[in-house]
Design a protein around this motif. Sequence first.
Motif, PDB file in Angstrom:
ATOM      1  N   PHE A  83     -13.181  17.540  17.064  1.00 16.95           N
ATOM      2  CA  PHE A  83     -12.717  17.092  15.754  1.00 16.95           C
ATOM      3  C   PHE A  83     -11.228  17.361  15.594  1.00 16.95           C
ATOM      4  N   ALA A  84     -10.774  18.528  16.047  1.00 11.45           N
ATOM      5  CA  ALA A  84      -9.365  18.897  15.930  1.00 11.45           C
ATOM      6  C   ALA A  84      -8.483  17.934  16.719  1.00 11.45           C
ATOM      7  N   ALA A  85      -8.923  17.581  17.933  1.00  9.31           N
ATOM      8  CA  ALA A  85      -8.160  16.630  18.733  1.00  9.31           C
ATOM      9  C   ALA A  85      -8.089  15.271  18.040  1.00  9.31           C
ATOM     10  N   ASN A  86      -9.177  14.862  17.406  1.00  5.36           N
ATOM     11  CA  ASN A  86      -9.187  13.596  16.676  1.00  5.36           C
ATOM     12  C   ASN A  86      -8.276  13.642  15.455  1.00  5.36           C
ATOM     13  N   VAL A  87      -8.201  14.806  14.807  1.00 10.48           N
ATOM     14  CA  VAL A  87      -7.268  14.973  13.689  1.00 10.48           C
ATOM     15  C   VAL A  87      -5.845  14.735  14.176  1.00 10.48           C
ATOM     16  N   GLY A  88      -5.488  15.328  15.313  1.00  8.90           N
ATOM     17  CA  GLY A  88      -4.150  15.119  15.863  1.00  8.90           C
ATOM     18  C   GLY A  88      -3.868  13.659  16.158  1.00  8.90           C
ATOM     19  N   GLU A  89      -4.844  12.979  16.731  1.00 13.46           N
ATOM     20  CA  GLU A  89      -4.671  11.560  17.051  1.00 13.46           C
ATOM     21  C   GLU A  89      -4.476  10.735  15.788  1.00 13.46           C
ATOM     22  N   ARG A  90      -5.246  11.028  14.745  1.00 14.33           N
ATOM     23  CA  ARG A  90      -5.109  10.295  13.480  1.00 14.33           C
ATOM     24  C   ARG A  90      -3.744  10.563  12.839  1.00 14.33           C
ATOM     25  N   LEU A  91      -3.296  11.797  12.900  1.00 17.42           N
ATOM     26  CA  LEU A  91      -1.976  12.127  12.348  1.00 17.42           C
ATOM     27  C   LEU A  91      -0.893  11.330  13.057  1.00 17.42           C
ATOM     28  N   ARG A  92      -0.943  11.289  14.377  1.00 16.61           N
ATOM     29  CA  ARG A  92       0.078  10.555  15.129  1.00 16.61           C
ATOM     30  C   ARG A  92       0.044   9.067  14.803  1.00 16.61           C
ATOM     31  N   ARG A  93      -1.161   8.537  14.655  1.00 19.31           N
ATOM     32  CA  ARG A  93      -1.291   7.115  14.343  1.00 19.31           C
ATOM     33  C   ARG A  93      -0.648   6.778  13.006  1.00 19.31           C
ATOM     34  N   LYS A  94      -0.710   7.699  12.065  1.00 15.68           N
ATOM     35  CA  LYS A  94      -0.166   7.468  10.730  1.00 15.68           C
ATOM     36  C   LYS A  94       1.259   7.984  10.560  1.00 15.68           C
ATOM     37  N   GLY A  95       1.828   8.593  11.610  1.00 19.55           N
ATOM     38  CA  GLY A  95       3.171   9.149  11.509  1.00 19.55           C
ATOM     39  C   GLY A  95       3.238  10.371  10.615  1.00 19.55           C
ATOM     40  N   LEU A  96       2.179  11.195  10.634  1.00 20.80           N
ATOM     41  CA  LEU A  96       2.085  12.360   9.759  1.00 20.80           C
ATOM     42  C   LEU A  96       2.029  13.653  10.565  1.00 20.80           C
ATOM     43  N   PHE A  97       2.309  14.771   9.882  1.00 20.94           N
ATOM     44  CA  PHE A  97       2.253  16.104  10.471  1.00 20.94           C
ATOM     45  C   PHE A  97       1.567  17.033   9.481  1.00 20.94           C
ATOM     46  N   CYS A  98       0.918  18.078   9.989  1.00 20.32           N
ATOM     47  CA  CYS A  98       0.295  19.062   9.096  1.00 20.32           C
ATOM     48  C   CYS A  98       0.689  20.457   9.558  1.00 20.32           C
ATOM     49  N   ASP A  99       0.711  21.392   8.627  1.00 18.01           N
ATOM     50  CA  ASP A  99       0.982  22.780   9.022  1.00 18.01           C
ATOM     51  C   ASP A  99      -0.078  23.738   8.494  1.00 18.01           C
ATOM     52  N   GLU A 100      -1.239  23.167   8.104  1.00 23.66           N
ATOM     53  CA  GLU A 100      -2.346  24.011   7.670  1.00 23.66           C
ATOM     54  C   GLU A 100      -3.654  23.340   8.069  1.00 23.66           C
ATOM     55  N   ASP A 127       0.813  -1.206   0.000  1.00 26.63           N
ATOM     56  CA  ASP A 127       0.000   0.000   0.000  1.00 26.63           C
ATOM     57  C   ASP A 127       0.846   1.254   0.000  1.00 26.63           C
ATOM     58  N   THR A 128       2.154   1.110   0.292  1.00 23.72           N
ATOM     59  CA  THR A 128       3.025   2.292   0.308  1.00 23.72           C
ATOM     60  C   THR A 128       3.201   2.861  -1.090  1.00 23.72           C
ATOM     61  N   GLU A 129       2.833   2.093  -2.112  1.00 22.06           N
ATOM     62  CA  GLU A 129       2.952   2.593  -3.471  1.00 22.06           C
ATOM     63  C   GLU A 129       1.796   3.511  -3.850  1.00 22.06           C
ATOM     64  N   ARG A 130       0.780   3.583  -3.004  1.00 23.34           N
ATOM     65  CA  ARG A 130      -0.325   4.478  -3.291  1.00 23.34           C
ATOM     66  C   ARG A 130       0.104   5.920  -3.060  1.00 23.34           C
ATOM     67  N   PRO A 131      -0.552   6.882  -3.700  1.00 21.71           N
ATOM     68  CA  PRO A 131      -0.191   8.276  -3.496  1.00 21.71           C
ATOM     69  C   PRO A 131      -0.271   8.670  -2.024  1.00 21.71           C
ATOM     70  N   ALA A 132       0.665   9.504  -1.591  1.00 23.57           N
ATOM     71  CA  ALA A 132       0.701   9.952  -0.195  1.00 23.57           C
ATOM     72  C   ALA A 132      -0.574  10.712   0.148  1.00 23.57           C
ATOM     73  N   GLN A 133      -1.011  10.570   1.393  1.00 26.82           N
ATOM     74  CA  GLN A 133      -2.223  11.251   1.843  1.00 26.82           C
ATOM     75  C   GLN A 133      -1.997  12.747   1.856  1.00 26.82           C
ATOM     76  N   LYS A 134      -2.935  13.489   1.275  1.00 24.99           N
ATOM     77  CA  LYS A 134      -2.790  14.938   1.159  1.00 24.99           C
ATOM     78  C   LYS A 134      -3.671  15.692   2.145  1.00 24.99           C
ATOM     79  N   THR A 135      -4.784  15.106   2.534  1.00 22.93           N
ATOM     80  CA  THR A 135      -5.686  15.764   3.484  1.00 22.93           C
ATOM     81  C   THR A 135      -6.206  14.730   4.477  1.00 22.93           C
ATOM     82  N   LEU A 136      -6.689  15.222   5.603  1.00 23.33           N
ATOM     83  CA  LEU A 136      -7.306  14.367   6.613  1.00 23.33           C
ATOM     84  C   LEU A 136      -8.454  15.153   7.231  1.00 23.33           C
ATOM     85  N   THR A 137      -9.656  14.647   7.126  1.00 23.64           N
ATOM     86  CA  THR A 137     -10.850  15.374   7.574  1.00 23.64           C
ATOM     87  C   THR A 137     -11.612  14.588   8.634  1.00 23.64           C
ATOM     88  N   ILE A 138     -12.023  15.284   9.674  1.00 23.37           N
ATOM     89  CA  ILE A 138     -12.957  14.754  10.664  1.00 23.37           C
ATOM     90  C   ILE A 138     -14.166  15.693  10.655  1.00 23.37           C
TER      91      ILE A 138
END
Length: 420
Positions: free
Chosen positions: A267-284, A235-246
């Motif tokens: 919702f914002a707290a859940n976004v943070g939890e999902r980012l951490r679970r996936k090893g991702l960070f956002c700046d917008e 699945d790592t060959e799939r395009p990288a995730q660009k957005t994450l919405t709750i």
Amino acid sequence: MIGLVDCNNFFVSCERVFRPELRSRPVIVLSNNDGCVVAMSNEAKALGIKRGVPLFKIRDIVQANDIVSFSGNHRLYGDMSRRVMATLNSIADDIEISSVDEAFISLDSIEENLAEYGRTLVKKVKRDIGIPVSVGIAPNRTLAKVAARFAKKYPGYKGACVIDTEEKARKALSMTAIGDVWGIGPRIARRLGEAGIVNALQFAEMPEETVTSRYNIMLQRTWSELNGNRCIETDTERPAQKTLTISRTFATDFYEYRDLEDAVTRFAANVGERLRRKGLFCDELTVFIATNRHRTDHPQYSNCAQRTLQEATDDSISICKEAKAALKAIFRPGYGYKRAGVTATRIVDREHLQPTLFEDREEKERRAKLMATIDSINGGGVERIHLASSPDISSCTRHERVSRLYTQRMSDIIEINCHR
């Protein structure tokens, strides 16, 4: 060879594990606010019920056929999924979890009869967890998906279908609609249909030059796999995730700012939890709100606001702070808000994270430890603690038909009455 283990009608099967009297009755599972059908038993499918149909449109069918409906109990489903995957891990090598109800397994080292091995997996999961599964085995992932559909559809396979010859592959592809091929969505299926390609075999028989000149690299790989090659490895060959919405639609309209703020920060707290679970960070971050568009007799309003964070983060505290600021900029009193959400954008993974020149490394490490502690305490899909700024808002959504948390809450453990 590659195997795909696919849980049959997973959400419904989870409910039936603890309600065995429902095994032959039509059952449906509903979406957020009990709005639409998201899962159906085979009996419900036979009555013509489709995924995504609003409940109010089929209410007469539900009543006339005594259909049992459940509100989505995703904490239960998540826990049952972990149990299924743990069972597979105990008897299979090199497992890759694809979704809540699917996992790929490598069978290159299996020397025994593959069909019998697949049936062993089916029996093991059914006996240990109670969930019926289907196993598709083939030279690659796309054909394994096709095989799993046949294992699920035709009882003669006894839960496991093997596609190991060109003859078997061609027959299976001729019986597979082009829209049912893994990686081919509705838009591409319509486009192929307009060109006279209605089943998978017709697509596989297209000249390579035509495929490479007309379609993107992902569809080219699908074509190659339908022809027996192995192109899609992980699945790592799939395009990288660009957005994450709750987001969520509320059971009742929100008129007060505080109520809406509670929801958005959650919702914002859940976004943070999902980012951490996936090893991702956002700046917008984008926050959006909207009134009930179906209530044309009420004043209508919708808006969104975007915030750029000082640095890319997965910290729920920082994300909640920015979400509050965005909400404050767009909230207008006098409206009844029916829907709201938080979207993280400009997402990067941990490997590509760029440190800023003026970052407070000590504070950053302290926050990271705090978030890790919260995630650890809330492990297993059960929320035990949360940020004070992101309270529980489960009462704001309609879930009148939710089942018990049989595997996670002591008071919900199934009761057995023994009569002499």
